[in-house]
Design an enzyme around this catalytic site. Structure first.
Site, PDB file in Angstrom:
ATOM      1  N   ASP A 153       3.534  36.368  42.641  1.00  0.00           N
ATOM      2  CA  ASP A 153       2.866  35.257  43.317  1.00  0.00           C
ATOM      3  C   ASP A 153       3.815  34.580  44.284  1.00  0.00           C
ATOM      4  O   ASP A 153       4.960  34.271  43.923  1.00  0.00           O
ATOM      5  CB  ASP A 153       2.427  34.204  42.288  1.00  0.00           C
ATOM      6  CG  ASP A 153       0.945  34.259  42.009  1.00  0.00           C
ATOM      7  OD1 ASP A 153       0.174  34.617  42.925  1.00  0.00           O
ATOM      8  OD2 ASP A 153       0.553  33.940  40.879  1.00  0.00           O
ATOM      9  N   GLU A 187     -11.205  34.559  41.014  1.00  0.00           N
ATOM     10  CA  GLU A 187     -11.024  33.682  39.839  1.00  0.00           C
ATOM     11  C   GLU A 187     -12.189  32.726  39.669  1.00  0.00           C
ATOM     12  O   GLU A 187     -12.586  32.015  40.593  1.00  0.00           O
ATOM     13  CB  GLU A 187      -9.701  32.903  39.967  1.00  0.00           C
ATOM     14  CG  GLU A 187      -9.483  31.970  38.768  1.00  0.00           C
ATOM     15  CD  GLU A 187      -8.058  31.494  38.571  1.00  0.00           C
ATOM     16  OE1 GLU A 187      -7.137  31.940  39.290  1.00  0.00           O
ATOM     17  OE2 GLU A 187      -7.859  30.655  37.661  1.00  0.00           O
ATOM     18  N   LYS A 227       1.364  38.252  46.093  1.00  0.00           N
ATOM     19  CA  LYS A 227      -0.009  37.710  46.056  1.00  0.00           C
ATOM     20  C   LYS A 227       0.019  36.310  46.636  1.00  0.00           C
ATOM     21  O   LYS A 227       0.955  35.556  46.388  1.00  0.00           O
ATOM     22  CB  LYS A 227      -0.539  37.675  44.618  1.00  0.00           C
ATOM     23  CG  LYS A 227      -1.874  36.938  44.462  1.00  0.00           C
ATOM     24  CD  LYS A 227      -2.560  37.249  43.144  1.00  0.00           C
ATOM     25  CE  LYS A 227      -2.205  36.337  42.016  1.00  0.00           C
ATOM     26  NZ  LYS A 227      -2.428  34.896  42.235  1.00  0.00           N
ATOM     27  N   ASP A 252       2.400  32.631  39.266  1.00  0.00           N
ATOM     28  CA  ASP A 252       2.967  31.276  39.312  1.00  0.00           C
ATOM     29  C   ASP A 252       2.469  30.456  38.116  1.00  0.00           C
ATOM     30  O   ASP A 252       2.892  29.322  37.913  1.00  0.00           O
ATOM     31  CB  ASP A 252       2.697  30.587  40.651  1.00  0.00           C
ATOM     32  CG  ASP A 252       1.231  30.465  40.987  1.00  0.00           C
ATOM     33  OD1 ASP A 252       0.384  30.929  40.195  1.00  0.00           O
ATOM     34  OD2 ASP A 252       0.917  29.895  42.057  1.00  0.00           O
ATOM     35  N   SER A 253       1.610  31.073  37.278  1.00  0.00           N
ATOM     36  CA  SER A 253       1.237  30.450  36.001  1.00  0.00           C
ATOM     37  C   SER A 253       2.473  30.311  35.124  1.00  0.00           C
ATOM     38  O   SER A 253       2.422  29.641  34.099  1.00  0.00           O
ATOM     39  CB  SER A 253       0.166  31.283  35.285  1.00  0.00           C
ATOM     40  OG  SER A 253       0.561  32.636  35.187  1.00  0.00           O
ATOM     41  N   GLU A 255      -2.732  32.854  47.690  1.00  0.00           N
ATOM     42  CA  GLU A 255      -4.063  32.272  47.487  1.00  0.00           C
ATOM     43  C   GLU A 255      -4.705  31.849  48.797  1.00  0.00           C
ATOM     44  O   GLU A 255      -4.026  31.354  49.704  1.00  0.00           O
ATOM     45  CB  GLU A 255      -3.952  31.036  46.573  1.00  0.00           C
ATOM     46  CG  GLU A 255      -3.490  31.353  45.172  1.00  0.00           C
ATOM     47  CD  GLU A 255      -3.429  30.116  44.274  1.00  0.00           C
ATOM     48  OE1 GLU A 255      -3.822  29.005  44.709  1.00  0.00           O
ATOM     49  OE2 GLU A 255      -2.983  30.260  43.126  1.00  0.00           O
TER      50      GLU A 255
HETATM   51  O1  KIV Z   1      -0.579  32.937  38.227  1.00  0.00           O
HETATM   52  C1  KIV Z   1      -1.421  33.621  37.620  1.00  0.00           C
HETATM   53  O2  KIV Z   1      -1.287  33.881  36.415  1.00  0.00           O
HETATM   54  C2  KIV Z   1      -2.570  34.110  38.362  1.00  0.00           C
HETATM   55  C3  KIV Z   1      -3.636  34.808  37.587  1.00  0.00           C
HETATM   56  C4  KIV Z   1      -4.433  33.806  36.861  1.00  0.00           C
HETATM   57  C5  KIV Z   1      -4.471  35.665  38.438  1.00  0.00           C
HETATM   58  O3  KIV Z   1      -2.653  33.930  39.534  1.00  0.00           O
END
Ligand code: KIV
Length: 271
Positions: A90, A189, A120, A51-52, A122
């Site tokens: 994510d 992280e 994934k 989600d980055s 969080e």
């Molecule tokens: O969204 C992302 O890029 C991440 C990584 C930093 C692990 O969750």
């Protein structure tokens, strides 16, 4: 032949084998076809459609605005380019926090509409029941604890987590409950290297670190950061493997000059 070369397609099982074998897992983020193809051809083990993408692709300040539809769109694009790496997606903010059924429906949507190998999400203890439900129905889940960027407004910044004894104990417990809930791996992280070492030793599933030191079973970085494309972001944990922003700037300047001087296109480049 080394284990990583023997693997034709990386799966949750191969990641477990890499940990068992003491072979470190390499992971990077991907959001587009060409980059995903280059990373996969280079032999990366895991590609995260993170989600980055909200920050580095869409230009938002946080990861919060990116939507389910956008994550699904980018995953389809990335997955088309990938032959070997495991693609993990994510789950965006508010796609799994409302309730367990909603989380399950959204995880199922990702698996039905894209060829991703897993999702994934969080959080530790507070998402354990959600992870349990999703994994029970055959959807591989990767955990993410320590600094969790979707909670940035609660943390009040991107500072390192787990420095106090209380926070460190909470993170150790989060790792344990996420493993027990059925996760196949877990991202750690921005936590102290010694804490990541302790967690890595205590879990059977692989830990993938970002700003969590060398003792994790693998490492992940945000691709535009490590390639030196994202020049506005300089956290201590990023190693710059290239200086693409400068190289692109130089290439584009040369192109502009050539166009202005009428040295591009040449006769050879014309019909
Ligand atoms: O969204 C992302 O890029 C991440 C990584 C930093 C692990 O969750």
């Amino acid at each position: 032949m080394s284990v990583e070369k023997e693997i034709k397609r990386v799966t949750t099982k191969s990641l477990g084998l890499l940990k068992k074998n003491g072979t470190k897992i390499s992971a990077l983020t991907a959001y587009d076809f060409i980059t995903a193809k280059l990373l996969d051809e280079s032999g990366i083990d895991l590609l995260l459609v993170g989600d980055s993408l909200s920050n580095v692709f869409q230009g938002n300040e946080t990861t919060l605005p990116v939507t389910m539809d956008e994550m699904i769109y980018h995953t389809k694009v990335v997955a088309k380019a990938v032959n070997r790496a495991m693609v993990v997606v994510d789950m965006p903010f508010m796609s799994y926090q409302l309730n367990i059924d909603e989380a399950f429906r959204n995880a199922g949507r990702i698996m039905k509409e894209t060829p991703a190998g897993g999702v994934k999400l969080e959080g530790g203890k507070r998402v354990a029941e959600t992870v349990k439900k999703i994994t029970e129905y055959g959807i591989p889940v990767m955990g993410h604890i320590g600094l969790t960027p979707q909670s940035i407004h609660q943390f009040g910044g991107y500072r390192e987590r787990g420095k106090t004894e209380e926070e460190a104990n909470e993170i150790v417990n989060d790792a344990k409950v996420i493993e027990e809930a059925g996760a196949f791996a877990i991202v750690l992280e921005k936590i102290p290297a010694n804490l990541a070492k302790k967690i890595t030793k205590s879990l059977a599933i692989p830990t993938i670190g970002i700003g969590a030191g060398v003792h994790c079973d693998g490492q992940i970085l945000v691709t535009p950061d490590m390639l030196g494309l994202n020049t506005d972001f300089h956290p201590r944990y990023v190693r710059y493997y290239s200086d693409l922003a400068e190289r692109i700037g130089n290439a584009v300047n040369s192109y502009i000059n050539d166009v202005r001087n009428s040295t591009f296109p040449s006769e050879k480049e014309s019909y």
